[in-house]
Write an enzyme that holds these catalytic residues in place. Sequence first.
Site, PDB file in Angstrom:
ATOM      1  N   ASN A   1      97.277 -28.969 -47.924  1.00 21.98           N
ATOM      2  CA  ASN A   1      97.012 -28.348 -46.628  1.00 21.98           C
ATOM      3  C   ASN A   1      95.624 -28.785 -46.161  1.00 21.98           C
ATOM      4  OD1 ASN A   1      96.621 -26.724 -44.438  1.00 21.98           O
ATOM      5  ND2 ASN A   1      96.725 -24.779 -45.551  1.00 21.98           N
ATOM      6  N   TRP A   2      95.614 -29.704 -45.212  1.00 24.93           N
ATOM      7  CA  TRP A   2      94.329 -30.258 -44.761  1.00 24.93           C
ATOM      8  C   TRP A   2      93.568 -29.281 -43.865  1.00 24.93           C
ATOM      9  CZ3 TRP A   2      95.500 -36.096 -43.159  1.00 24.93           C
ATOM     10  CH2 TRP A   2      96.012 -36.763 -44.275  1.00 24.93           C
ATOM     11  N   LYS A   3      94.245 -28.238 -43.410  1.00 23.00           N
ATOM     12  CA  LYS A   3      93.628 -27.249 -42.501  1.00 23.00           C
ATOM     13  C   LYS A   3      93.016 -27.971 -41.296  1.00 23.00           C
ATOM     14  CE  LYS A   3      93.226 -24.136 -46.373  1.00 23.00           C
ATOM     15  NZ  LYS A   3      92.594 -22.995 -47.019  1.00 23.00           N
TER      16      LYS A   3
ATOM     17  N   HIS B   1     100.514 -18.623 -43.426  1.00 20.89           N
ATOM     18  CA  HIS B   1      99.327 -18.895 -44.235  1.00 20.89           C
ATOM     19  C   HIS B   1      98.315 -17.778 -44.048  1.00 20.89           C
ATOM     20  CE1 HIS B   1      95.629 -20.686 -45.684  1.00 20.89           C
ATOM     21  NE2 HIS B   1      96.408 -21.431 -46.435  1.00 20.89           N
TER      22      HIS B   1
ATOM     23  N   GLU C   1      95.260 -17.674 -43.541  1.00 19.03           N
ATOM     24  CA  GLU C   1      94.314 -17.802 -42.420  1.00 19.03           C
ATOM     25  C   GLU C   1      94.980 -17.430 -41.100  1.00 19.03           C
ATOM     26  OE1 GLU C   1      93.203 -21.707 -43.685  1.00 19.03           O
ATOM     27  OE2 GLU C   1      92.329 -20.722 -45.433  1.00 19.03           O
TER      28      GLU C   1
ATOM     29  N   GLU D   1      99.449 -17.205 -52.470  1.00 14.14           N
ATOM     30  CA  GLU D   1      98.038 -17.563 -52.327  1.00 14.14           C
ATOM     31  C   GLU D   1      97.221 -16.286 -52.188  1.00 14.14           C
ATOM     32  OE1 GLU D   1      97.437 -21.718 -50.609  1.00 14.14           O
ATOM     33  OE2 GLU D   1      97.986 -20.499 -48.892  1.00 14.14           O
TER      34      GLU D   1
ATOM     35  N   GLY E   1      89.597 -21.004 -51.022  1.00 11.77           N
ATOM     36  CA  GLY E   1      88.331 -21.596 -50.587  1.00 11.77           C
ATOM     37  C   GLY E   1      87.100 -20.942 -51.210  1.00 11.77           C
TER      38      GLY E   1
ATOM     39  N   SER F   1      92.034 -22.311 -54.621  1.00  5.43           N
ATOM     40  CA  SER F   1      91.041 -22.983 -55.461  1.00  5.43           C
ATOM     41  C   SER F   1      91.653 -23.747 -56.639  1.00  5.43           C
ATOM     42  CB  SER F   1      89.979 -21.991 -55.949  1.00  5.43           C
ATOM     43  OG  SER F   1      89.285 -21.442 -54.850  1.00  5.43           O
TER      44      SER F   1
ATOM     45  N   GLY G   1      94.216 -26.749 -50.837  1.00  7.82           N
ATOM     46  CA  GLY G   1      93.394 -26.896 -49.639  1.00  7.82           C
ATOM     47  C   GLY G   1      92.325 -27.950 -49.858  1.00  7.82           C
ATOM     48  N   GLY G   2      91.109 -27.502 -50.168  1.00  8.32           N
ATOM     49  CA  GLY G   2      89.950 -28.398 -50.289  1.00  8.32           C
ATOM     50  C   GLY G   2      90.199 -29.629 -51.150  1.00  8.32           C
TER      51      GLY G   2
HETATM   52  P1  13P Z   1      91.767 -24.016 -51.324  1.00  4.83           P
HETATM   53  O1  13P Z   1      92.518 -24.892 -52.280  1.00  4.83           O
HETATM   54  O2  13P Z   1      90.706 -24.715 -50.556  1.00  4.83           O
HETATM   55  O3  13P Z   1      91.290 -22.753 -51.998  1.00  4.83           O
HETATM   56  O4  13P Z   1      92.835 -23.541 -50.210  1.00  4.83           O
HETATM   57  C1  13P Z   1      94.051 -23.048 -50.611  1.00  4.83           C
HETATM   58  C2  13P Z   1      94.931 -22.947 -49.426  1.00  4.83           C
HETATM   59  O5  13P Z   1      94.725 -22.133 -48.551  1.00  4.83           O
HETATM   60  C3  13P Z   1      96.067 -23.885 -49.319  1.00  4.83           C
HETATM   61  O6  13P Z   1      96.918 -23.513 -48.300  1.00  4.83           O
END
Ligand code: 13P
Length: 255
Positions: free
Chosen positions: A10-12, A99, A101, A171, A177, A217, A238-239
């Site tokens: 997930n590149w956000k 998600h 967010e 999640e 994050g 994470s 994510g990251g």
């Molecule tokens: P991180 O891996 O940056 O914690 O993000 C997880 C995420 O929200 C994937 O959708």
Amino acid sequence: MNRTPFVGGNWKMNTDLESGLALLQSLSDQIGPSSPSSEVVVYPPFPYLMSLHQTMAQTITSVRLGAQDVSDQPNGAFTGEVSTEMLLDCGVRSVLVGHSERRHVIGECDALINAKTRRGLEAGLQVVLCVGETLEQREAGETDTINERQIRAGLQDVSAEAMSEVVIAYEPVWAIGTGRTASPDDAQKAHAHIRAVLSSLYDDRLAGQVRVIYGGSVKSSNAAELFSCPDIDGGLIGGASLKAEEFAKIIRATG
Ligand code: 13P
């Protein structure tokens, strides 16, 4: 139960066109022409989907394209929204829905998330339904209750047949994050409960076939331990998905 591992990147709201194309190319170079026994999907920002699709169509077969969100409406006066048909035109095969967010920052509710889930499935897209508790809810001992509520609401009126295109992503909000990961034990317990909820909504056989993946994470240093848990079928990253080498290591950790 033989479930194909699933790893999503997930590149956000990250990358630009140039770095997104470079990231995809470098990921493809890292994992080679055919993906190692797991399904790999990246979820770039909307504006880059078409360019990435064109690049992939020419050269990349090991990674599929996904979108981070989708409208619950087919078309019409919904300023700023993106429909399933538009995503299909861009080569998208999978969508993230609910998600954390979008739930907690943007304020999406369970009913909207359910409508998006059904819309995506009706259009023939794979839907990755994301659930998870906040820190406050975890500390109040509500992890399973929250996951159960979000799954029951998110899957309302989703048929057993349609479930073959559903992946559940657990999640925990406090792990996203933050560098804090759920321990493999805690994550496994939450995943086992999610599978029990799927059993009660459908049946044991179906629950045994649905992929339940962990996000929050995940890094190459903790992925293998998490993915070795019996009910954890991969991850939503994510990251760490923004670094091709690191993401490729996470993909290999499913093997
Ligand atoms: P991180 O891996 O940056 O914690 O993000 C997880 C995420 O929200 C994937 O959708």
